[in-house]
Design a protein around this motif. Structure first.
Motif, PDB file in Angstrom:
ATOM      1  N   SER A 285       0.831  -1.203   0.000  1.00 26.12           N
ATOM      2  CA  SER A 285       0.000   0.000   0.000  1.00 26.12           C
ATOM      3  C   SER A 285       0.872   1.262   0.000  1.00 26.12           C
ATOM      4  N   LEU A 286       2.058   1.191   0.603  1.00 25.53           N
ATOM      5  CA  LEU A 286       2.967   2.339   0.624  1.00 25.53           C
ATOM      6  C   LEU A 286       3.705   2.515  -0.706  1.00 25.53           C
ATOM      7  N   VAL A 287       3.849   1.429  -1.468  1.00 21.14           N
ATOM      8  CA  VAL A 287       4.481   1.533  -2.779  1.00 21.14           C
ATOM      9  C   VAL A 287       3.683   2.471  -3.687  1.00 21.14           C
ATOM     10  N   VAL A 288       2.354   2.463  -3.515  1.00 16.96           N
ATOM     11  CA  VAL A 288       1.486   3.305  -4.358  1.00 16.96           C
ATOM     12  C   VAL A 288       0.922   4.473  -3.565  1.00 16.96           C
ATOM     13  N   ASN A 289       1.616   4.931  -2.528  1.00 17.73           N
ATOM     14  CA  ASN A 289       1.109   6.007  -1.680  1.00 17.73           C
ATOM     15  C   ASN A 289       1.043   7.326  -2.455  1.00 17.73           C
TER      16      ASN A 289
ATOM     17  N   TYR B  39      10.105   8.926  -0.644  1.00 19.33           N
ATOM     18  CA  TYR B  39      10.818   8.361   0.503  1.00 19.33           C
ATOM     19  C   TYR B  39      10.076   7.145   1.047  1.00 19.33           C
ATOM     20  N   LEU B  40       8.756   7.260   1.170  1.00 17.68           N
ATOM     21  CA  LEU B  40       7.958   6.135   1.665  1.00 17.68           C
ATOM     22  C   LEU B  40       7.985   4.968   0.678  1.00 17.68           C
ATOM     23  N   ARG B  41       7.986   5.267  -0.629  1.00 14.85           N
ATOM     24  CA  ARG B  41       8.095   4.199  -1.634  1.00 14.85           C
ATOM     25  C   ARG B  41       9.425   3.455  -1.483  1.00 14.85           C
ATOM     26  N   THR B  42      10.493   4.229  -1.294  1.00 16.80           N
ATOM     27  CA  THR B  42      11.815   3.611  -1.139  1.00 16.80           C
ATOM     28  C   THR B  42      11.843   2.658   0.049  1.00 16.80           C
ATOM     29  N   LYS B  43      11.316   3.126   1.195  1.00 14.62           N
ATOM     30  CA  LYS B  43      11.307   2.283   2.388  1.00 14.62           C
ATOM     31  C   LYS B  43      10.414   1.059   2.197  1.00 14.62           C
ATOM     32  N   ALA B  44       9.302   1.245   1.455  1.00 14.44           N
ATOM     33  CA  ALA B  44       8.405   0.120   1.209  1.00 14.44           C
ATOM     34  C   ALA B  44       9.074  -0.932   0.325  1.00 14.44           C
ATOM     35  N   TYR B  45       9.769  -0.478  -0.735  1.00 12.22           N
ATOM     36  CA  TYR B  45      10.483  -1.419  -1.604  1.00 12.22           C
ATOM     37  C   TYR B  45      11.556  -2.179  -0.816  1.00 12.22           C
ATOM     38  N   LEU B  46      12.285  -1.463   0.049  1.00 11.70           N
ATOM     39  CA  LEU B  46      13.295  -2.130   0.876  1.00 11.70           C
ATOM     40  C   LEU B  46      12.658  -3.136   1.815  1.00 11.70           C
ATOM     41  N   GLY B  47      11.497  -2.754   2.398  1.00 13.75           N
ATOM     42  CA  GLY B  47      10.797  -3.681   3.280  1.00 13.75           C
ATOM     43  C   GLY B  47      10.360  -4.938   2.547  1.00 13.75           C
ATOM     44  N   LEU B  48       9.825  -4.761   1.336  1.00 13.90           N
ATOM     45  CA  LEU B  48       9.403  -5.918   0.531  1.00 13.90           C
ATOM     46  C   LEU B  48      10.608  -6.786   0.150  1.00 13.90           C
ATOM     47  N   ALA B  49      11.723  -6.131  -0.190  1.00 10.62           N
ATOM     48  CA  ALA B  49      12.920  -6.898  -0.561  1.00 10.62           C
ATOM     49  C   ALA B  49      13.408  -7.755   0.602  1.00 10.62           C
TER      50      ALA B  49
END
Length: 726
Positions: free
Chosen positions: A166-170, A178-188
């Protein structure tokens, strides 16, 4: 791990409308941007200015927001005690202030502290309370991110994945990227836990792209670190090495000791100023009470102020000491991390080098059988349908050999095994030979090769003609590959000449398909050809330009590129060489090849591979050369001692004693008989070692038959003729 999770946590400005009027909001914005770019000292400076304005204007809500932001920034610096100090100050103010947003942020920070202490379920409970107090989208997004990290800790991966996605498409107004970056890292990281490594790579690359575009320094580091580890897990060591090198560069440029010291100094100064201001407020209060002559209250306040001052000084001294200890520990930790990373990079490079060297060498032995047998079959008058297949097989063998040579060439350069020579050569002859050798390829593409040669270039230069030939073979060959019904122009001009020092300008220009701006960024990387589609259409290994860049690096030069899709490309560079004006022009630069009659020679062939023995013997028999076969070095020494051979063809890599050692032993009793080394040369092989052992010449396997016979004529037949004449 906690620090990496904390780095995603930053709260946007208060919703108080007064912020816009007095400039506090702009400082909050600056602080947020600096924090996301890992410029913590600048973030603290901006936040300190916002707090000063809030206090001067008696804006209590803005002051609460400032304390909260200080708490979060000090958490970034791993200063939990200071975080709690500011959180406590906000607590005191919120007791007398109706401020739901401030209460929500307060509970959010408390949830962070609980999560940091490992109290995951209490942290979730506190987050749920915070959500009830605000509808601020930025704050709710950060709560969502923290909640996802907590779910990761308690292995509720489905819930964590939902939050991250949900944060990837925030659509956050302030921190969308910044939130997208953290979300991608979290998913990785989540994908790694689930052993879905390809998905982890994809999310890691997405995180790296967004982080690099926005200069999120810490996240760039985290993404490279993750990709380094995952690529190593899946065995893609070249890509792992790329990101390992990136980590070293990032640590050298971002996580420096000076930066750590600056951040610590700024943090300590702001904290000390805050304590000093508190003491000042107490002094003002005492002065007010003194004017009202309220003696009893003054006495109480004096006592309280005295105790407060003593307490603050004691705390300050204690914390300053702790800060120094932690700074020293941090510096030592960073140094150890840098050393570990450097060692890991060196080990990875050595592993890659050894692997490629071994593979390149081992592939040459069976490839010798393929090319050798193909040559023999083509000379036995095969049928028309057979000849077509054999020519295809020969082409494939030559292609594979070129590929192996390219890999070995890059490997040698990376391992600092190559050094440029300084011998006399003719530049015009080199360029002419390169163009002549590629004319067939040009005809196939209906393309003209034009040489624009400056006649002011000295006829005799000092340098490394072989490596320079390789540069132009790759550049011109690359241009021809992507140019059809067009022109390829090779330009050589004098830029400057002073005494014997000459600066030359070279350019290879084509009218081919061109290269897009995006592809130009990676075109000199190994195995890069712009795109998969280009690779499939035009073929090739994608190593040619990498070799050019590496070879020119040996000369202290740098290849440059100008290109546009559909309008051709231009590769150009400068080179500093020495001229030899005193040399007479008619001195030949290479020995003319002769057609030797090798009939009647008697040779010793030293070769451990049975197939290669058969092939070499048949190639010799084609020229009416008789031979004996030795399967190892020990047998070779014995046969050389017992027989009078015209020459020895010595394989280098054999079980038991090597060809070098066998040559040394033969030279102890036979100084004259020519010995030619036959070797699938590897990274660690040194031609100087072969000659020092007593070899007269070296032929690299798999060799071209004409080169093989030429070397036998030059070294063995001519030696025999001279011996007979004397």
């Amino acid at each position: 791990m906690l620090l990496a999770l904390w780095s995603c946590l930053h709260i946007v400005r208060s919703q108080d409308t007064d912020l816009q009027e007095n400039g506090i909001a702009s400082y909050f914005d600056q602080s947020r941007i600096f924090k996301n770019q890992n410029k913590i000292d600048q973030a603290l400076e901006a936040l300190d200015k916002a707090a000063e304005i809030a206090e001067a204007n008696e804006n209590e809500k803005a002051l609460v927001d400032s304390y909260h932001k200080f708490a979060l920034l000090y958490m970034e610096l791993d200063k939990r005690e200071t975080t709690i100090f500011y959180w406590d100050r906000a607590t005191v103010m919120l007791n007398d202030l109706a401020y739901p947003f401030g209460q929500a942020v307060h509970k959010y920070i408390e949830a962070l502290l609980l999560y940091d202490s490992g109290n995951n379920f209490q942290a979730i409970y506190m987050l749920n309370e915070a959500k009830q107090l605000t509808n601020d989208r930025n704050l709710l997004n950060h709560m969502l991110l923290l909640e996802a990290n907590i779910y990761m800790s308690i292995e509720k991966y489905d819930s964590a994945s939902t939050n991250f996605n949900s944060l990837v498409v925030n659509s956050d107004v302030y921190e969308k990227d910044y939130l997208r970056t953290k979300a991608y890292l979290g998913l990785a990281n989540l994908n790694v836990e689930l052993e879905d490594y390809e998905a982890s790579i994809e999310n890691g690359r997405n995180a790296l792209q967004v982080a690099e575009e926005n200069d999120f320094a810490k996240e760039v580091f985290q993404a490279n670190e993750l990709l380094d580890q995952v690529y190593e897990i899946v065995g893609r060591y070249n890509l792992s090495l790329v990101h390992s090198r990136n980590l070293l560069k990032i640590k050298d440029s971002v996580f420096t000791i000076d930066k750590i010291k600056t951040e610590a100094k700024t943090a300590d100064r702001i904290q000390f100023d805050m304590m000093r201001e508190e003491i000042g407020r107490q002094d003002e209060r005492i002065e007010e009470l003194n004017e009202s002559r309220n003696r009893s209250e003054i006495t109480a306040i004096l006592t309280s102020a005295f105790l407060t001052i003593i307490s603050l000084l004691a705390v300050s001294l204690y914390r300053n000491n702790q800060i120094k200890l932690k700074t020293n520990d941090l510096l030592q930790t960073k140094n150890k991390e840098l050393q570990t990373a450097r060692d890991a990079a060196v080990q990875a490079m050595e592993a890659k080098t050894n692997f490629l060297s071994t593979v390149s060498h081992e592939l040459r032995t069976p490839l010798y059988a393929v090319t050798g047998l193909t040559h023999l079959l083509l000379e036995e008058n095969p049928g028309a349908h057979q000849k077509e297949h054999l020519k295809s097989l020969k082409f494939s063998g030559d292609y594979l050999l070129n590929f192996i040579n390219d890999i070995l060439q890059i490997n040698k350069i990376d391992a600092d095994k190559l050094e440029p020579l300084s011998i006399e050569f003719s530049l015009k002859k080199i360029l002419t030979d390169v163009i002549n050798s590629l004319q067939q390829s040009a005809k196939e593409n209906d393309t003209r090769i034009i040489l624009d040669y400056d006649e002011d270039i000295p006829a005799h230069l000092m340098g490394d003609p072989l490596k320079l030939s390789q540069v132009f073979m790759n550049l011109v060959g690359n241009a021809l590959k992507f140019t059809k019904k067009g022109e390829v122009t090779v330009i050589a001009k004098v830029m400057k000449k002073q005494d014997e020092d000459v600066t030359l300008y070279f350019e290879v220009r084509d009218t081919g398909i061109g290269i897009s701006k995006e592809q130009q960024e990676h075109i000199f990387d190994s195995f890069e050809q712009g795109s998969i589609q280009i690779n499939r259409e035009y073929g090739g290994t994608g190593l040619g330009l990498t070799i050019v860049k590496s070879l020119l690096g040996l000369f202290g030069s740098n290849i440059q590129l100008q290109s546009e899709s559909g309008k051709g490309s231009s590769f150009f560079f400068e080179l500093n060489l020495k001229s030899k004006d005193s040399v007479v022009d008619d001195i030949p630069f290479e020995i003319t090849q002769k057609d030797y009659d090798l009939k009647g020679l008697y040779l010793l062939v030293v070769e451990d591979n049975k197939i290669n023995q058969v092939i070499t013997k048949k190639m010799l028999n084609k020229k009416d050369i008789s031979c004996d076969i030795a399967s190892n070095g020990t047998e070779a020494v014995r046969l050389a001692r017992e027989n009078d051979y015209d020459g020895v063809l010595m394989d280098i890599h054999m079980p038991g004693i090597s060809g070098v050692e066998a040559t040394i032993q033969i030279r102890e009793f036979d100084k004259q008989t020519p010995i030619i080394a036959l070797t699938a040369i590897s990274l660690d092989d040194s031609l100087e070692n072969f000659y020092a052992a007593g070899c007269n010449d070296v032929v690299t396997k798999p060799f071209k038959p004409e080169v093989f016979y030429q070397k036998i004529g030059e070294n063995i037949l001519e030696h025999k003729l001279k011996k007979s004449a004397s």
